[in-house]
Scaffold this motif. Sequence first.
Motif, short mmCIF file in Angstrom:
data_model
loop_
_atom_site.label_atom_id
_atom_site.label_comp_id
_atom_site.label_asym_id
_atom_site.label_seq_id
_atom_site.Cartn_x
_atom_site.Cartn_y
_atom_site.Cartn_z
N GLY A 59 0.83 -1.20 0.00
CA GLY A 59 0.00 0.00 0.00
C GLY A 59 0.87 1.25 0.00
N GLY A 60 0.26 2.43 -0.03
CA GLY A 60 1.02 3.68 -0.02
C GLY A 60 0.19 4.80 -0.59
N LYS A 61 0.86 5.87 -1.03
CA LYS A 61 0.17 7.02 -1.59
C LYS A 61 -0.47 6.63 -2.93
CE LYS A 61 0.85 11.90 -2.77
NZ LYS A 61 0.16 11.87 -4.07
N ASP A 62 -1.76 6.91 -3.08
CA ASP A 62 -2.51 6.61 -4.30
C ASP A 62 -2.46 5.12 -4.66
OD1 ASP A 62 -3.17 9.30 -4.64
OD2 ASP A 62 -1.35 9.70 -5.78
N ARG A 63 -2.35 4.28 -3.66
CA ARG A 63 -2.37 2.83 -3.93
C ARG A 63 -2.88 2.06 -2.72
NH1 ARG A 63 3.22 1.02 -5.75
NH2 ARG A 63 3.02 2.93 -6.94
N ILE A 64 -3.44 0.89 -2.98
CA ILE A 64 -3.81 -0.03 -1.91
C ILE A 64 -3.18 -1.38 -2.25
CG2 ILE A 64 -5.99 1.17 -1.42
CD1 ILE A 64 -7.43 -1.23 -2.78
N SER A 65 -3.05 -2.24 -1.24
CA SER A 65 -2.46 -3.56 -1.48
C SER A 65 -3.56 -4.56 -1.83
CB SER A 65 -1.69 -4.03 -0.25
OG SER A 65 -2.60 -4.32 0.81
N TRP A 66 -3.16 -5.64 -2.50
CA TRP A 66 -4.13 -6.72 -2.82
C TRP A 66 -4.70 -7.30 -1.53
CZ3 TRP A 66 -6.11 -7.49 -7.46
CH2 TRP A 66 -5.41 -7.03 -8.59
N GLU A 67 -3.85 -7.39 -0.49
CA GLU A 67 -4.31 -7.93 0.79
C GLU A 67 -5.39 -7.04 1.40
OE1 GLU A 67 -2.53 -9.02 5.20
OE2 GLU A 67 -1.16 -8.34 3.64
N GLU A 68 -5.15 -5.73 1.33
CA GLU A 68 -6.12 -4.75 1.85
C GLU A 68 -7.44 -4.83 1.08
OE1 GLU A 68 -6.36 0.10 2.47
OE2 GLU A 68 -4.47 -0.82 1.84
N LEU A 69 -7.35 -5.01 -0.23
CA LEU A 69 -8.55 -5.15 -1.07
C LEU A 69 -9.34 -6.38 -0.65
CD1 LEU A 69 -10.10 -4.17 -3.69
CD2 LEU A 69 -8.74 -5.87 -4.90
N SER A 70 -8.65 -7.51 -0.45
CA SER A 70 -9.33 -8.75 -0.03
C SER A 70 -9.97 -8.59 1.34
CB SER A 70 -8.33 -9.92 0.02
OG SER A 70 -7.79 -10.15 -1.24
#
Length: 292
Positions: A31-42
Amino acid sequence: LLGGGTGFVGRALTRLLQSRGHEVTHISRQGGKDRISWEELSRSGLPLCDAVVNLAGENVLNPFRRWGDAFCREVISSRVETTKTLAKAIVNAEQPPCAWVLVTGVGYYRPSPTAVYTEDSPGGDFDFFSRLVSSWEAAALVPGSPVRSIVVRSGVVLGRDGGAISQMLWPFRLGLGGPLGTGLQPFPWIHIQDLAGIVCHALESKCLKGVLNGVSPSSPATSNSTFVHELAAALGCPALLPVPAWAVQAVFGAERAIMLLEGQRVVPKHTLESGYHFIFPDLPGALKDIVA
């Protein structure tokens, strides 16, 4: 929301969308600025967004990876599992997006020196790559959802800072370029600006759905030999050294070499009917833009 946004096509699409006033959030490992992680999405589900695009996928033609069971699983998982994750998040979203675009490949269609394929042509069940595309597209289905779904089946993507051309430039400049195998196999291609343009067109055209072929209008007339000689002409280099089929198979493995030694004549029928205007419809113009 863009899966695979930091890759070759993803970077071009991000630039185009931002130039048209869209805000883009990438899905990535971290994750980070202007992004999310696949784990966070799940875990947390789909963030509020107007549209979702998936471009994620391990590079099938990475010459540094041996073709075997482990790499095959990575190739499948990087496409099918990421698509399933996004489709599930779309289905479960309280406020679903308006559009959902998946970019797959023309490997869906059976390689043939003579058959011509449109978006309505059958395919999807005769070798590893066709079955991969079928599974990939099936993973994107969101039955009963109001979201507008589009699949773009891409040809070989030609661009300046990655993809097929980046692996070819040095051999050609050293005078080592040449056709692969017989050179007669069809070579379905598209300029990266047009692939990004088709995805953007699909996102912004509020009635558009279904399958679009992401290939240039002139690609059905392009053979591997034609492509090689046009690239050599654009670079001002000779292309005199054909690469025998056995050498391609030795480097990539017999199953993967099919992608290079065979090909499909694919027509962007629905893409043109949808009103998309190609920036680079012909090969000399596309290559001149890339290698200039």
